[in-house]
Design an enzyme around this catalytic site. Structure first.
Site, PDB file in Angstrom:
ATOM      1  N   ASN A 168      -6.566 -17.900  20.556  1.00 13.35           N
ATOM      2  CA  ASN A 168      -7.739 -17.353  21.222  1.00 13.35           C
ATOM      3  C   ASN A 168      -8.893 -17.071  20.270  1.00 13.35           C
ATOM      4  O   ASN A 168      -9.978 -16.672  20.707  1.00 13.35           O
ATOM      5  CB  ASN A 168      -7.365 -16.110  22.031  1.00 13.35           C
ATOM      6  CG  ASN A 168      -6.554 -16.498  23.260  1.00 13.35           C
ATOM      7  OD1 ASN A 168      -6.489 -17.688  23.614  1.00 13.35           O
ATOM      8  ND2 ASN A 168      -5.923 -15.524  23.899  1.00 13.35           N
ATOM      9  N   ASP A 204      -6.663 -19.359  38.209  1.00 16.89           N
ATOM     10  CA  ASP A 204      -5.436 -19.896  37.632  1.00 16.89           C
ATOM     11  C   ASP A 204      -4.266 -18.976  37.943  1.00 16.89           C
ATOM     12  O   ASP A 204      -4.382 -18.057  38.753  1.00 16.89           O
ATOM     13  CB  ASP A 204      -5.579 -20.192  36.140  1.00 16.89           C
ATOM     14  CG  ASP A 204      -5.776 -18.945  35.307  1.00 16.89           C
ATOM     15  OD1 ASP A 204      -5.555 -17.840  35.832  1.00 16.89           O
ATOM     16  OD2 ASP A 204      -6.137 -19.075  34.133  1.00 16.89           O
TER      17      ASP A 204
HETATM   18  N1  EPU Z   1     -13.933 -10.928  34.366  1.00 17.15           N
HETATM   19  C1  EPU Z   1     -14.844 -10.825  35.385  1.00 17.15           C
HETATM   20  N2  EPU Z   1     -16.044 -11.458  35.221  1.00 17.15           N
HETATM   21  C2  EPU Z   1     -16.366 -12.172  34.115  1.00 17.15           C
HETATM   22  C3  EPU Z   1     -15.418 -12.262  33.076  1.00 17.15           C
HETATM   23  C4  EPU Z   1     -14.187 -11.624  33.231  1.00 17.15           C
HETATM   24  O1  EPU Z   1     -14.605 -10.181  36.407  1.00 17.15           O
HETATM   25  O2  EPU Z   1     -17.485 -12.702  34.031  1.00 17.15           O
HETATM   26  C5  EPU Z   1     -12.632 -10.232  34.525  1.00 17.15           C
HETATM   27  C6  EPU Z   1     -11.450 -11.216  34.552  1.00 17.15           C
HETATM   28  O3  EPU Z   1     -11.271 -11.733  35.844  1.00 17.15           O
HETATM   29  C7  EPU Z   1     -10.321 -10.349  34.082  1.00 17.15           C
HETATM   30  C8  EPU Z   1     -10.986  -9.411  33.080  1.00 17.15           C
HETATM   31  O4  EPU Z   1     -12.378  -9.442  33.367  1.00 17.15           O
HETATM   32  O5  EPU Z   1      -9.823  -9.618  35.155  1.00 17.15           O
HETATM   33  C9  EPU Z   1     -10.758  -9.765  31.624  1.00 17.15           C
HETATM   34  O6  EPU Z   1     -11.145 -11.085  31.367  1.00 17.15           O
HETATM   35  P1  EPU Z   1     -11.660 -11.571  29.943  1.00 17.15           P
HETATM   36  O7  EPU Z   1     -12.980 -12.206  30.141  1.00 17.15           O
HETATM   37  O8  EPU Z   1     -11.556 -10.452  28.959  1.00 17.15           O
HETATM   38  O9  EPU Z   1     -10.570 -12.655  29.577  1.00 17.15           O
HETATM   39  P2  EPU Z   1     -10.806 -14.151  29.128  1.00 17.15           P
HETATM   40  O10 EPU Z   1     -11.867 -14.239  28.113  1.00 17.15           O
HETATM   41  O11 EPU Z   1     -10.903 -15.006  30.335  1.00 17.15           O
HETATM   42  C10 EPU Z   1      -9.145 -13.980  27.126  1.00 17.15           C
HETATM   43  C11 EPU Z   1      -7.931 -14.729  26.669  1.00 17.15           C
HETATM   44  C12 EPU Z   1      -6.752 -14.407  27.556  1.00 17.15           C
HETATM   45  C13 EPU Z   1      -6.497 -12.904  27.510  1.00 17.15           C
HETATM   46  C14 EPU Z   1      -7.791 -12.162  27.931  1.00 17.15           C
HETATM   47  C15 EPU Z   1      -7.667 -10.662  27.832  1.00 17.15           C
HETATM   48  C16 EPU Z   1      -8.838 -16.728  25.704  1.00 17.15           C
HETATM   49  C17 EPU Z   1      -8.964 -18.201  25.750  1.00 17.15           C
HETATM   50  N3  EPU Z   1      -8.187 -16.147  26.697  1.00 17.15           N
HETATM   51  O12 EPU Z   1      -9.421 -14.450  28.448  1.00 17.15           O
HETATM   52  O13 EPU Z   1      -5.623 -15.079  27.004  1.00 17.15           O
HETATM   53  O14 EPU Z   1      -5.455 -12.559  28.356  1.00 17.15           O
HETATM   54  O15 EPU Z   1      -8.885 -12.592  27.091  1.00 17.15           O
HETATM   55  O16 EPU Z   1      -7.344 -10.273  26.567  1.00 17.15           O
HETATM   56  O17 EPU Z   1      -9.278 -16.093  24.761  1.00 17.15           O
HETATM   57  C18 EPU Z   1      -3.639 -16.326  26.982  1.00 17.15           C
HETATM   58  O18 EPU Z   1      -3.867 -16.575  25.795  1.00 17.15           O
HETATM   59  O19 EPU Z   1      -2.522 -16.599  27.524  1.00 17.15           O
HETATM   60  C19 EPU Z   1      -4.674 -15.677  27.791  1.00 17.15           C
HETATM   61  C20 EPU Z   1      -4.650 -15.642  29.107  1.00 17.15           C
END
Ligand code: EPU
Length: 432
Positions: A23, A118
């Protein structure tokens, strides 16, 4: 289609090294787009997702050379970049969305397919979009794509995030480094991967303060230069080894694992009865987890960093399923992460969910069965649960695990347990 075949009853013992974090590396690869020339990333894991990101960068016009043996990726970024990321790659890996910010900053326009939901829940992009709009971009949704334009460049602004989203913080940050003036991102994510991205951007010439805090301040610069950067180690893979060691009553040293990035997760293991200590192996920091006897159940609440990582939720559920006593595990980040629980129940775990909460009553042993991975972490969690199940467990859709764990089965075997891969004869039926 392959599956893992896990023979229960083993105990993990030995030393395992973690590489750079998936990540982080995916975002560092996207950040390379911000500067023309050759950027080199080191300690890159050899996993499916880094290969997909390499392919995406190639389609944007970069030359990308991933040397798996040396664990490096060289990215040669041209002066003129393509600005479209198609659905065929984005749907395979949602992290593709992290090219949105850097491409907008470099090209003044970008079109990235929307990834859709997803297996861990609905994952909206409203905060990414609102942040880029605040920086002056015009953002539309067209034929399944997010199309953003800023023909006369971006301008710094103050942006409040409703939630400290990792992806939104990264996209806004990567757009802001080349914007005119100052950007403040408030309620920003504080994950070690964000700090790593800030470090690399600073090496490229960006001016950022507040990395690792909730307020990031970015002073836009005119251009950035390519760099050489070593990724931060993968705390989720390190945490997976720690929980697997404790569950199997093992003794594992995680080389290059950063205990300071896993404070609550390791503290929970100590509460469960493990002996956790910081060690140094061959000049690298790491930690060791030793567990004698049956773990005690531990309550856990997932939260953004520095809280307990949602990506370790399957591991703590698996641990509690064979622990002494009962525990409540609460998920606060993704709505569908508990899909994993139904598979764990197939292994005999006594688990019951209610909304964001899961009650787990520990059993002495689980019972091997065919199960299926729904996402990366659930897959890894099921494999380690299989280690404490009687008989054989098969974990279908192994490709999910390949997205985030380099050589998972080989590493498990090197720690003394029997985990192999085989063609899944039921693969077609499973998706029917
Ligand atoms: N969210 C919103 N609106 C947005 C963005 C996010 O409502 O515009 C919500 C999401 O739906 C979720 C929460 O905010 O409920 C957190 O999402 P976040 O944006 O922090 O997560 P992400 O960037 O999509 C990354 C990791 C995930 C990890 C999360 C939380 C990467 C590629 N993915 O996802 O990793 O679980 O942060 O730490 O960096 C994994 O590696 O298996 C994985 C899922």
């Amino acid at each position: 289609m392959e599956r893992f075949r896990v023979v229960g009853g083993g105990r993990l013992q030995g030393v395992v090294r973690v590489t750079g974090a998936k990540n982080s590396v995916l975002k560092l690869m996207a950040a390379a787009l911000l500067a023309e020339g050759e950027t080199v990333l080191a300690d890159v894991p050899d996993i499916l997702d880094t290969r997909i990101m390499a392919e995406l960068l190639r389609r944007l016009g970069c030359r990308v050379d991933h040397d798996a043996a040396a664990a490096t990726v060289r990215i040669d970024v041209p002066g003129e970049l393509g600005s479209e990321a198609d659905y065929d790659l984005v749907r395979r890996m949602r992290a593709s969305i992290c090219v949105l910010g850097p491409l907008l900053a470099r090209c003044g326009k970008v079109s990235v397919a929307r990834p859709g939901g997803d297996n861990i829940g609905s994952r909206p992009l409203d905060m990414h979009i609102a942040g880029l709009q605040k920086l002056g971009a015009d953002v539309e949704s067209e034929h399944g794509n997010i199309v953003a334009t800023a023909p006369s460049g971006l301008t710094g602004a103050t942006i409040w995030l409703d939630f400290p989203s990792v992806g939104a913080t990264e996209n806004i940050l990567m757009a802001a480094v080349l914007a005119r003036g100052t950007t403040v991102i408030d309620n920003a994510a504080r994950e070690p991967e964000i700090v790593d991205l800030c470090l690399m951007l600073e090496q490229m010439g960006a001016r950022i303060s507040g990395a690792g805090t909730s307020t990031l301040e970015v002073e836009g610069v005119e251009r950035l230069s390519p760099t050489h950067h070593v990724s931060v180690p993968d705390r989720i893979v390190a945490g997976t080894w720690a929980y697997a060691a404790a569950m199997t009553r093992g003794d594992v040293t995680v080389r290059n694992g950063r205990a300071e990035h896993l404070e609550i997760a390791l503290d929970k293991l100590a509460t469960a009865g493990a002996d956790v200590s910081r060690v140094e192996v061959d000049g690298e920091p790491g930690f060791r987890v030793v567990m004698d006897g049956r773990p005690r159940a531990v309550d856990v609440v997932t939260l953004p960093f520095p809280g307990f990582a949602t990506d370790l939720l399957p591991m703590v559920l698996a641990l509690n399923s064979v622990a002494e006593g009962a525990a409540i595990v609460t998920e606060n980040v993704f709505e569908a992460r508990f899909m994993f629980v139904d598979e764990l129940a197939r292994l005999g775990a006594d688990v019951r969910t209610d909304g964001h909460h899961c009650l787990v009553r520990g059993r002495e042993r689980l019972s091997g069965a065919p199960v299926r991975a729904h996402d990366i972490r659930a897959g890894a969690g099921l494999v380690i649960a299989g280690l404490v199940a009687d008989g054989t467990t098969t974990v279908g859709d192994a490709y999910h695990v390949d997205r985030g764990y380099p050589g998972f089965a080989e590493q498990l075997r090197s720690l003394g347990v029997e985990v192999t891969r085989e063609t899944d004869p039921d693969a077609d039926l499973l998706d029917g």
